[in-house]
Design a protein around this motif. Structure first.
Motif, mmCIF file in Angstrom:
data_model
loop_
_atom_site.group_PDB
_atom_site.id
_atom_site.type_symbol
_atom_site.label_atom_id
_atom_site.label_comp_id
_atom_site.label_asym_id
_atom_site.label_seq_id
_atom_site.Cartn_x
_atom_site.Cartn_y
_atom_site.Cartn_z
ATOM 1 N N GLU A 1 -43.667 2.498 -1.937
ATOM 2 C CA GLU A 1 -42.267 2.445 -1.546
ATOM 3 C C GLU A 1 -41.564 3.671 -2.134
ATOM 4 O O GLU A 1 -41.848 4.062 -3.262
ATOM 5 N N PRO A 2 -40.643 4.266 -1.395
ATOM 6 C CA PRO A 2 -40.000 5.493 -1.874
ATOM 7 C C PRO A 2 -39.140 5.301 -3.127
ATOM 8 O O PRO A 2 -38.864 6.260 -3.821
ATOM 9 N N ARG A 3 -38.752 4.068 -3.416
ATOM 10 C CA ARG A 3 -37.914 3.806 -4.588
ATOM 11 C C ARG A 3 -38.706 3.206 -5.757
ATOM 12 O O ARG A 3 -38.118 2.680 -6.700
ATOM 13 N N ARG A 4 -40.032 3.287 -5.677
ATOM 14 C CA ARG A 4 -40.869 2.764 -6.761
ATOM 15 C C ARG A 4 -42.089 3.655 -6.913
ATOM 16 O O ARG A 4 -42.685 4.095 -5.929
ATOM 17 N N GLY B 1 -53.393 2.700 -19.492
ATOM 18 C CA GLY B 1 -52.013 2.241 -19.549
ATOM 19 C C GLY B 1 -51.363 2.384 -18.196
ATOM 20 O O GLY B 1 -51.891 3.047 -17.297
ATOM 21 N N THR B 2 -50.200 1.758 -18.068
ATOM 22 C CA THR B 2 -49.462 1.809 -16.811
ATOM 23 C C THR B 2 -47.985 1.550 -17.062
ATOM 24 O O THR B 2 -47.597 0.987 -18.099
ATOM 25 N N CYS B 3 -47.175 1.956 -16.117
ATOM 26 C CA CYS B 3 -45.772 1.588 -16.071
ATOM 27 C C CYS B 3 -45.292 1.737 -14.633
ATOM 28 O O CYS B 3 -45.922 2.440 -13.834
ATOM 29 N N THR B 4 -44.223 1.058 -14.320
ATOM 30 C CA THR B 4 -43.629 1.119 -12.993
ATOM 31 C C THR B 4 -42.197 1.605 -13.138
ATOM 32 O O THR B 4 -41.460 1.139 -14.012
ATOM 33 N N LEU B 5 -41.815 2.539 -12.280
ATOM 34 C CA LEU B 5 -40.471 3.097 -12.287
ATOM 35 C C LEU B 5 -39.773 2.706 -10.990
ATOM 36 O O LEU B 5 -40.335 2.880 -9.905
ATOM 37 N N ASN B 6 -38.580 2.138 -11.106
ATOM 38 C CA ASN B 6 -37.799 1.699 -9.951
ATOM 39 C C ASN B 6 -36.475 2.454 -9.905
ATOM 40 O O ASN B 6 -35.762 2.536 -10.918
ATOM 41 N N LEU B 7 -36.143 2.977 -8.741
ATOM 42 C CA LEU B 7 -34.906 3.713 -8.533
ATOM 43 C C LEU B 7 -33.791 2.765 -8.098
ATOM 44 O O LEU B 7 -34.003 1.895 -7.249
ATOM 45 N N ALA C 1 -20.901 1.287 -7.245
ATOM 46 C CA ALA C 1 -19.616 1.383 -7.930
ATOM 47 C C ALA C 1 -19.429 2.706 -8.668
ATOM 48 O O ALA C 1 -18.363 2.975 -9.184
ATOM 49 N N HIS C 2 -20.416 3.512 -8.727
ATOM 50 C CA HIS C 2 -20.338 4.777 -9.473
ATOM 51 C C HIS C 2 -20.658 5.958 -8.567
ATOM 52 O O HIS C 2 -21.382 6.873 -8.960
ATOM 53 N N GLY C 3 -20.150 5.927 -7.361
ATOM 54 C CA GLY C 3 -20.350 7.045 -6.445
ATOM 55 C C GLY C 3 -21.804 7.272 -6.090
ATOM 56 O O GLY C 3 -22.227 8.409 -5.905
ATOM 57 N N PHE C 4 -22.564 6.200 -6.043
ATOM 58 C CA PHE C 4 -23.986 6.251 -5.712
ATOM 59 C C PHE C 4 -24.820 7.004 -6.760
ATOM 60 O O PHE C 4 -25.876 7.538 -6.447
ATOM 61 N N ALA C 5 -24.322 7.030 -7.988
ATOM 62 C CA ALA C 5 -25.100 7.613 -9.076
ATOM 63 C C ALA C 5 -26.422 6.857 -9.174
ATOM 64 O O ALA C 5 -26.500 5.659 -8.905
ATOM 65 N N ARG C 6 -27.440 7.567 -9.551
ATOM 66 C CA ARG C 6 -28.779 6.966 -9.626
ATOM 67 C C ARG C 6 -29.222 6.753 -11.068
ATOM 68 O O ARG C 6 -28.934 7.573 -11.936
ATOM 69 N N SER C 7 -29.935 5.663 -11.266
ATOM 70 C CA SER C 7 -30.627 5.432 -12.533
ATOM 71 C C SER C 7 -32.005 4.890 -12.201
ATOM 72 O O SER C 7 -32.282 4.529 -11.065
ATOM 73 N N ALA C 8 -32.856 4.862 -13.195
ATOM 74 C CA ALA C 8 -34.205 4.339 -13.014
ATOM 75 C C ALA C 8 -34.467 3.284 -14.076
ATOM 76 O O ALA C 8 -33.963 3.371 -15.195
ATOM 77 N N VAL C 9 -35.256 2.282 -13.688
ATOM 78 C CA VAL C 9 -35.614 1.202 -14.605
ATOM 79 C C VAL C 9 -37.125 1.217 -14.778
ATOM 80 O O VAL C 9 -37.883 1.209 -13.801
ATOM 81 N N LEU C 10 -37.547 1.236 -16.023
ATOM 82 C CA LEU C 10 -38.967 1.225 -16.372
ATOM 83 C C LEU C 10 -39.405 -0.224 -16.561
ATOM 84 O O LEU C 10 -38.780 -0.970 -17.315
ATOM 85 N N GLU C 11 -40.449 -0.616 -15.867
ATOM 86 C CA GLU C 11 -40.971 -1.990 -15.943
ATOM 87 C C GLU C 11 -42.481 -1.948 -16.167
ATOM 88 O O GLU C 11 -43.123 -0.921 -15.961
ATOM 89 N N LEU D 1 -32.572 6.483 -17.779
ATOM 90 C CA LEU D 1 -33.792 5.688 -17.641
ATOM 91 C C LEU D 1 -33.611 4.491 -18.558
ATOM 92 O O LEU D 1 -33.371 4.656 -19.760
ATOM 93 N N ALA D 2 -33.694 3.305 -17.997
ATOM 94 C CA ALA D 2 -33.460 2.083 -18.766
ATOM 95 C C ALA D 2 -34.709 1.213 -18.763
ATOM 96 O O ALA D 2 -35.574 1.340 -17.891
#
Length: 161
Positions: free
Chosen positions: A59-62, A75-81, A86-96, A129-130
């Motif tokens: 998926e383009p957002r993962r 090891g592994t990790c997953t990154l989600n966009l 509410a913030h002008g479409f500002a982007r952040s990423a979440v590490l799972e 990155l959260a």
């Protein structure tokens, strides 16, 4: 399986050995499932066929990253966009799903995974990155703090089943 081979699998890899961090593929599913189960031994192992299917159609957002040495996933990790309306479409990423094989910790694998995840988040134009981590994972919290993560707000969850 010979006894000698069993002993060998219990010996940690050399901290001086190199490894590669790359995007996971469907071919990684069988090795990825038991690695992910290390996140919570009480949970059933992920379904390998479903995992392979999801990795086969990215998926383009993962992005799922893996660290590998000589065909062994370490090891592994997953990154989600996320885009914030509410913030002008500002982007952040979440590490799972961040996990390093218990036999390979302390070798820089987690640092390399987070470094690659942060790089990808920057490429996506993210401002942060959260991640969230269970309260009792004190060693993980020390690791994340050493990597530059800082407490930011409160993470709350609503169980849906």
């Amino acid at each position: 399986m010979s006894e000698q081979h069993n002993v060998h699998t219990l010996i940690p890899d050399s901290p001086f050995a190199t490894f590669e961090v790359r995007v996971a593929s469907a071919a990684d599913a069988a090795a990825l499932a038991p690695l992910l189960q290390q996140l919570d031994a009480d949970e059933p192992a992920p379904d390998v066929a479903l995992l392979a299917l999801r990795l086969e159609t990215p998926e383009p957002r993962r992005v799922v990253l893996v660290a590998e040495r000589e065909g062994r996933l370490l090891g592994t990790c997953t990154l989600n966009l996320i885009e914030h309306l509410a913030h002008g479409f500002a982007r952040s990423a979440v590490l799972e799903d961040m996990v390093v094989d218990s036999r390979a910790r302390g070798q820089g694998i987690g640092q390399a995974l987070i470094g690659r995840a942060a790089q990808r988040a920057r490429e996506w134009g993210c401002y942060k990155l959260a991640l969230s981590s269970h309260l009792d994972r004190e060693a993980a919290h020390r690791f994340y703090t050493a990597m530059g993560f800082a407490a930011h707000g409160v993470s709350l969850a609503l169980p849906l089943h």
